[in-house]
Design an enzyme around this catalytic site. Structure first.
Site, PDB file in Angstrom:
ATOM      1  N   ASN A   1      -3.674  26.221  63.453  1.00  0.00           N
ATOM      2  CA  ASN A   1      -3.555  24.759  63.337  1.00  0.00           C
ATOM      3  C   ASN A   1      -4.212  24.199  62.073  1.00  0.00           C
ATOM      4  OD1 ASN A   1      -3.774  24.262  66.931  1.00  0.00           O
ATOM      5  ND2 ASN A   1      -1.953  24.257  65.653  1.00  0.00           N
TER       6      ASN A   1
ATOM      7  N   ASP B   1       0.318  21.015  74.671  1.00  0.00           N
ATOM      8  CA  ASP B   1       1.204  20.799  73.520  1.00  0.00           C
ATOM      9  C   ASP B   1       2.030  19.522  73.680  1.00  0.00           C
ATOM     10  OD1 ASP B   1       2.257  21.502  71.038  1.00  0.00           O
ATOM     11  OD2 ASP B   1       3.887  22.682  71.911  1.00  0.00           O
TER      12      ASP B   1
ATOM     13  N   HIS C   1      -3.037  12.669  69.561  1.00  0.00           N
ATOM     14  CA  HIS C   1      -4.222  13.488  69.866  1.00  0.00           C
ATOM     15  C   HIS C   1      -5.251  12.671  70.658  1.00  0.00           C
ATOM     16  CE1 HIS C   1      -2.568  16.754  67.685  1.00  0.00           C
ATOM     17  NE2 HIS C   1      -2.565  16.108  66.529  1.00  0.00           N
TER      18      HIS C   1
HETATM   19  C1  IPE Z   1      -0.404  25.641  70.356  1.00  0.00           C
HETATM   20  O1  IPE Z   1       0.417  24.588  69.968  1.00  0.00           O
HETATM   21  C2  IPE Z   1      -1.825  25.330  70.028  1.00  0.00           C
HETATM   22  C3  IPE Z   1      -2.465  24.288  70.810  1.00  0.00           C
HETATM   23  C4  IPE Z   1      -1.930  23.639  71.825  1.00  0.00           C
HETATM   24  C5  IPE Z   1      -3.807  23.981  70.429  1.00  0.00           C
HETATM   25  P1  IPE Z   1       1.120  24.576  68.544  1.00  0.00           P
HETATM   26  O2  IPE Z   1       1.852  23.271  68.452  1.00  0.00           O
HETATM   27  O3  IPE Z   1       0.153  24.876  67.479  1.00  0.00           O
HETATM   28  O4  IPE Z   1       2.148  25.788  68.656  1.00  0.00           O
HETATM   29  P2  IPE Z   1       3.507  26.081  67.898  1.00  0.00           P
HETATM   30  O5  IPE Z   1       3.254  25.890  66.436  1.00  0.00           O
HETATM   31  O6  IPE Z   1       4.517  25.097  68.412  1.00  0.00           O
HETATM   32  O7  IPE Z   1       3.856  27.475  68.282  1.00  0.00           O
HETATM   33  C1  IPE Z   2      -0.947  19.991  70.571  1.00  0.00           C
HETATM   34  O1  IPE Z   2      -0.024  19.031  70.212  1.00  0.00           O
HETATM   35  C2  IPE Z   2      -2.311  19.761  69.959  1.00  0.00           C
HETATM   36  C3  IPE Z   2      -2.662  20.705  68.878  1.00  0.00           C
HETATM   37  C4  IPE Z   2      -1.923  21.715  68.499  1.00  0.00           C
HETATM   38  C5  IPE Z   2      -3.934  20.506  68.228  1.00  0.00           C
HETATM   39  P1  IPE Z   2       0.779  19.133  68.854  1.00  0.00           P
HETATM   40  O2  IPE Z   2       0.002  18.427  67.803  1.00  0.00           O
HETATM   41  O3  IPE Z   2       1.173  20.523  68.545  1.00  0.00           O
HETATM   42  O4  IPE Z   2       2.062  18.271  69.201  1.00  0.00           O
HETATM   43  P2  IPE Z   2       3.556  18.603  68.799  1.00  0.00           P
HETATM   44  O5  IPE Z   2       3.862  19.965  69.347  1.00  0.00           O
HETATM   45  O6  IPE Z   2       3.619  18.549  67.313  1.00  0.00           O
HETATM   46  O7  IPE Z   2       4.338  17.533  69.465  1.00  0.00           O
HETATM   47 MG    MG Z   3       2.773  21.660  69.067  1.00  0.00          MG
END
Ligand code: IPE
Ligand code: IPE
Ligand code: MG
Length: 243
Positions: free
Chosen positions: A74, A26, A43
């Site tokens: 997501n 994350d 990403h």
């Molecule tokens: C969890 O992260 C999913 C992945 C790392 C793929 P999210 O960014 O989706 O989780 P929340 O929304 O902060 O709980």
């Molecule tokens: C994790 O990083 C990757 C996915 C959930 C696909 P995020 O995209 O959730 O990054 P933040 O949490 O918004 O910084």
């Molecule tokens: Mg996230």
């Protein structure tokens, strides 16, 4: 307890019987935002970190690595971001074929994300079967959806009463040991629907690093922390067990 401060991480992995690490990768979006870049750049950087962390884990003797790549939730994100993630995943599925001795498995329902991604994911699984190290990629994965999937499989098998072993034998990770250690980067301290069944007795480690900044040194820090924990599974410490 053994003093591990001077031990090599590889030895710690062996001694602490650390077989499976799962990563909630994350913080990609915030990493990019902090740099004034669009989230997609986060990403892309995160995909590079993922490759480095996988190789490092293999080098230090971790048998199974699971990564949370895309949750069932997501898909709510803007189309542009979702497409950028899928494009990186498709590129990785091609590249993954060059990883020597790694068996890839997808947890979740990648086919629901599109025919192309679904077919390529299953082909990678088939073509890498039997590798000594296992990498599970949770893609269109949700822990609740996984338990529902297992129960539906059991209904199809005609079961009217089920056991914990039945669920374990029908979840996406069947045949894989449960994660010993779950690492979440990006400062959040929640599970976000990841490995709900499998993490019943996992150790958790939360890192403030955004995933693109997560390094081999951070993996070492998580492992050293893990090695200092006392895993009791509801029982007592080994030295406390009474006759
Ligand atoms: C969890 O992260 C999913 C992945 C790392 C793929 P999210 O960014 O989706 O989780 P929340 O929304 O902060 O709980
Ligand atoms: C994790 O990083 C990757 C996915 C959930 C696909 P995020 O995209 O959730 O990054 P933040 O949490 O918004 O910084
Ligand atoms: Mg996230």
């Amino acid at each position: 307890m053994t003093d591990i401060s001077n031990m090599a991480v590889r030895e710690i992995v062996q001694q602490s019987e650390l077989k499976h690490i799962a990563f909630i990768m994350d913080g990609n979006g915030r990493w990019a935002k902090n740099k004034g870049l669009p989230r997609e750049f986060g990403h892309r950087a995160g995909a590079e970190t993922f490759k480095k962390v996988l190789r490092y884990c293999r080098k230090i003797g971790i048998s199974v690595v699971t990564v949370y790549a895309f949750s069932t939730e997501n898909i709510k994100r803007p189309k542009r971001e979702v497409e950028a993630i899928f494009s990186l995943l498709l590129d990785y599925i091609e590249e993954a074929r060059d990883e020597d001795g790694v068996e890839f498995c997808f947890l979740g329902d990648p086919a629901a994300l599109g025919e192309d991604i679904g077919k390529k994911a299953r082909a990678l699984e088939e073509d890498t079967r039997g590798g000594a190290h296992r990498v599970n990629i949770a893609l269109n994965y949700g822990g609740r959806a996984e338990i529902v999937h297992a129960v539906n499989e059991l209904i199809k098998q005609g079961k009217t009463e089920i056991s914990e072993d039945d669920i374990s034998a029908n979840i996406y990770t069947k045949g894989c040991p449960d994660p010993d250690l779950v690492v979440r980067t990006g400062k959040e301290t929640r599970i976000s629907n990841f490995l709900l069944w499998q993490s019943a007795y996992s150790e958790f480690y939360f890192s403030d690093a955004m995933w693109p900044d997560f390094s081999a040194d951070d993996v070492d820090a998580a492992i050293r922390d893990f090695a200092g924990r006392s895993r009791r599974w509801g029982g007592l410490d080994k030295n406390e067990t009474r006759k």
